[in-house]
Scaffold this active site. Structure first.
Site, short mmCIF file in Angstrom:
data_model
loop_
_atom_site.label_atom_id
_atom_site.label_comp_id
_atom_site.label_asym_id
_atom_site.label_seq_id
_atom_site.Cartn_x
_atom_site.Cartn_y
_atom_site.Cartn_z
CG HIS A 189 9.42 -21.70 8.39
ND1 HIS A 189 8.58 -21.26 9.38
CD2 HIS A 189 10.64 -21.82 8.98
CE1 HIS A 189 9.26 -21.11 10.50
NE2 HIS A 189 10.51 -21.45 10.29
CE LYS B 48 2.97 -20.63 12.53
NZ LYS B 48 3.86 -19.59 13.06
CE LYS C 93 16.62 -21.07 15.37
NZ LYS C 93 15.19 -20.93 15.61
NE ARG D 153 -0.57 0.17 4.89
CZ ARG D 153 -0.48 -0.94 5.58
NH1 ARG D 153 -1.11 -2.02 5.16
NH2 ARG D 153 0.21 -0.99 6.70
CD GLU E 22 11.49 -20.04 18.54
OE1 GLU E 22 11.82 -19.21 17.69
OE2 GLU E 22 10.32 -20.19 18.92
CG HIS F 155 6.51 -24.58 13.09
ND1 HIS F 155 6.16 -24.38 11.78
CD2 HIS F 155 6.75 -23.33 13.59
CE1 HIS F 155 6.20 -23.08 11.50
NE2 HIS F 155 6.55 -22.43 12.60
CG ASP G 113 4.13 -18.57 17.12
OD1 ASP G 113 3.82 -18.20 15.97
OD2 ASP G 113 5.25 -18.36 17.61
CE LYS H 147 13.04 -24.67 10.54
NZ LYS H 147 14.03 -23.62 10.68
C1 BG6 Z 1 7.48 -19.03 13.37
C2 BG6 Z 1 6.92 -18.55 14.67
O1 BG6 Z 1 6.52 -19.73 12.64
O2 BG6 Z 1 8.59 -19.89 13.62
C3 BG6 Z 1 7.98 -17.85 15.50
O3 BG6 Z 1 5.84 -17.66 14.43
C4 BG6 Z 1 9.19 -18.74 15.66
O4 BG6 Z 1 7.47 -17.48 16.78
C5 BG6 Z 1 9.66 -19.26 14.32
O5 BG6 Z 1 10.21 -17.97 16.29
C6 BG6 Z 1 10.75 -20.30 14.49
O6 BG6 Z 1 11.28 -20.63 13.23
P1 BG6 Z 1 12.78 -21.16 13.07
O7 BG6 Z 1 12.90 -21.48 11.64
O8 BG6 Z 1 13.67 -20.05 13.53
O9 BG6 Z 1 12.89 -22.36 13.97
#
Ligand code: BG6
Length: 489
Positions: A177, A147, A344, A50, A215, A239, A234, A181
């Site tokens: 996503h 998502k 992580k 926009r 994370e 995932h 989330d 991976k």
């Molecule tokens: C996203 C979530 O889908 O995945 C985030 O909304 C999260 O909260 C992220 O941090 C984690 O993705 P990755 O690839 O860093 O493990």
């Protein structure tokens, strides 16, 4: 660099092109595909948003972000070609008339278009309507949806209904996503290309499975969004359930999209519902408080910028999930995910059953069971824990636990790790839906997640506190300890 002209040509239209996802992931992924020679010579990338900016400003912004988010040196020749593909389209997403301008921009384009909806899901219906109004949808076009697909089963149906007014299911690519991976994809290879695991992958051989997605980041300045969602919506609903379904599914007959998705769906549908009757035994929800990460103080969730001090949203979830079918009856899948954990670190640990009888008591009183660890990120790899004789002349047979370790970074030294979005974008361009979530999968996952969320709401209990930088609330240890097991740290 040779471009692959045999690919179907694609115009890629990104709605929300100036947003975070597009700048950080989508545009860098498209550059990488161009760099690998995987975009058609004539492909164009149309960024629609926009903001009223011109093409030069858009190109400058993309360039800035490529430099920021691509770690390897940028190839000047590819860059020039890539930037020449970019077109900016000022668009009022909610106004169907505005799409007529987009039609002018697209005129004379290729047959196959990819429409990437990188906006709030509430706008997906408007985009579909606008595209339809401007006669921009053909059966060959594809739409990519990010998502979250909804907030619950009902709202996901509304979003999917909106989009399916304009696109058929075989044109819809729902992104999770994690499915792009490398290590998640490798689960399919590990399970179905190795007879060792094809034959020992059930209740007869496996004691339990742990899936941890930890994370260290907090909610990264998006309190408003995250507080509405929480870790269940989330991360678990998408995932972790996707990982679980790949681990638990029956062998698909082939590698095609529906063979895989049919089997994943069956696994999700076989999850035993968790309701208010068993919620306390099967789940733990937590929320991080002030703490330390690598020695540095970090604020608790309620002290994050813009926080609602009364929020009871969970930032950690642990679940004992069970799958009610022939293969997995009696084998728990313990899921654990949280923000502000010490590192992580995502991994799957498959714990095999112990030996029924121990003939090495003199050396090892309690023989440990084999463990298969699949390190999803970082330090991607596969590790098999097993017993081995300690070499030596001693008359007693001395044994110890050791591991076979396949580290991807050591083994595939010269191979660049492809970002999930690169792979997923390429699959959309090539029209392969295998790595995208079908509507019935999304709905089955929501049905299971909703029941847990409802049970939490009706119990009215606050999430258990855990200090930032820890592995979650103490009760998550009890969740698994009640079954005489422990989390792998
Ligand atoms: C996203 C979530 O889908 O995945 C985030 O909304 C999260 O909260 C992220 O941090 C984690 O993705 P990755 O690839 O860093 O493990």
């Amino acid at each position: 660099m040779k471009n692959n002209d045999s690919q179907s040509a694609s115009e890629i239209v990104i709605f929300g092109a100036l947003g975070d996802l597009s700048r950080r992931k989508l545009l860098p992924a498209l550059y990488q595909l161009d760099n690998a020679g995987l975009l058609h010579n004539d492909s164009r990338i149309i960024g629609a948003a926009r903001q009223d900016i011109d093409n030069e400003a858009f190109i400058a912004l993309v360039l800035e972000n490529l430099n920021k988010f691509i770690s390897e040196p940028i190839n000047e020749e590819v860059l020039e070609r890539f930037l020449a593909r970019l077109v900016y389209q000022h668009l009022d997403i909610k106004n169907a008339e505005s799409y007529v301008n987009l039609a002018d921009t697209l005129a004379g384009g290729h047959e196959t278009r990819v429409y990437y909806f990188s906006t709030a899901p509430a706008l997906y219906g408007d985009i579909g309507n606008g595209l339809d109004h401007a006669k921009l949808i053909t059966d060959a076009d594809r739409v990519v949806m990010e998502k979250p697909i909804g907030h619950c089963l009902e709202s996901s149906k509304v979003i999917n209904d909106h989009v399916s007014k304009y696109f058929k299911e075989n044109q819809i690519y729902r992104i999770d996503h994690y499915l792009g991976k490398e290590t998640v994809l490798n689960l399919i290879v590990l399970r179905f290309a190795n007879s060792l695991f094809t034959t020992n992958w059930d209740r007869n051989s496996i004691d339990h499975v742990q899936i941890t997605v930890a994370e260290s980041v907090g909610i990264e300045g998006r309190f408003g969004f995250y507080d509405e969602a929480g870790q269940m919506r989330d991360m678990i609903q998408n995932h972790l359930l996707q990982i679980l379904s790949l681990l638990a599914m029956e062998p698909p007959a082939e590698l095609d999209a529906d063979s895989i998705r049919d089997e994943k769906l069956k696994a999700i549908k076989a999850l035993v519902p968790i309701t208010r009757h068993n919620i306390k035994d099967k789940t733990v929800r937590g929320q991080y408080t002030d703490g330390y990460l690598n020695g540095v103080p970090v604020p608790g969730y309620l002290n994050e910028e813009g926080a609602n001090k009364d929020s009871t949203t969970e930032t950690f979830v642990a679940i004992k999930a069970e799958i009610d079918n022939w293969r997995w009856s009696g084998v728990p899948f313990y899921l654990r995910t949280g923000k502000r954990m010490p590192a992580k670190h995502s991994e799957i640990v498959v714990h095999f059953k112990k030996q029924p009888h121990n003939i090495f008591k003199d050396s090892y009183v309690d023989l440990p069971a084999n463990k298969l660890t699949i390190r999803l990120q970082p330090d991607e790899g596969v590790e098999l824990q097993m017993m081995n004789k300690i070499p030596g002349i001693a008359s007693q047979m001395n044994i110890h636990e050791n591991k076979l370790d396949l580290s991807f970074s050591d083994t595939y030294k010269d191979t660049r790790v492809v970002d999930a979005y690169e792979r997923l974008m390429l699959e959309v361009i090539n029209g392969n839906q295998a790595l995208f979530v079908r509507r019935d999968e999304v709905e089955a996952a929501w049905a299971w997640a909703d029941s847990i969320i409802d049970a939490w709401q009706s119990s009215n209990e606050k999430p258990k506190p855990y200090p930032a930088g820890s592995w979650g609330p103490v009760s998550s240890i009890s969740l698994i300890a009640r079954d005489d097991r422990q989390w792998v740290e």
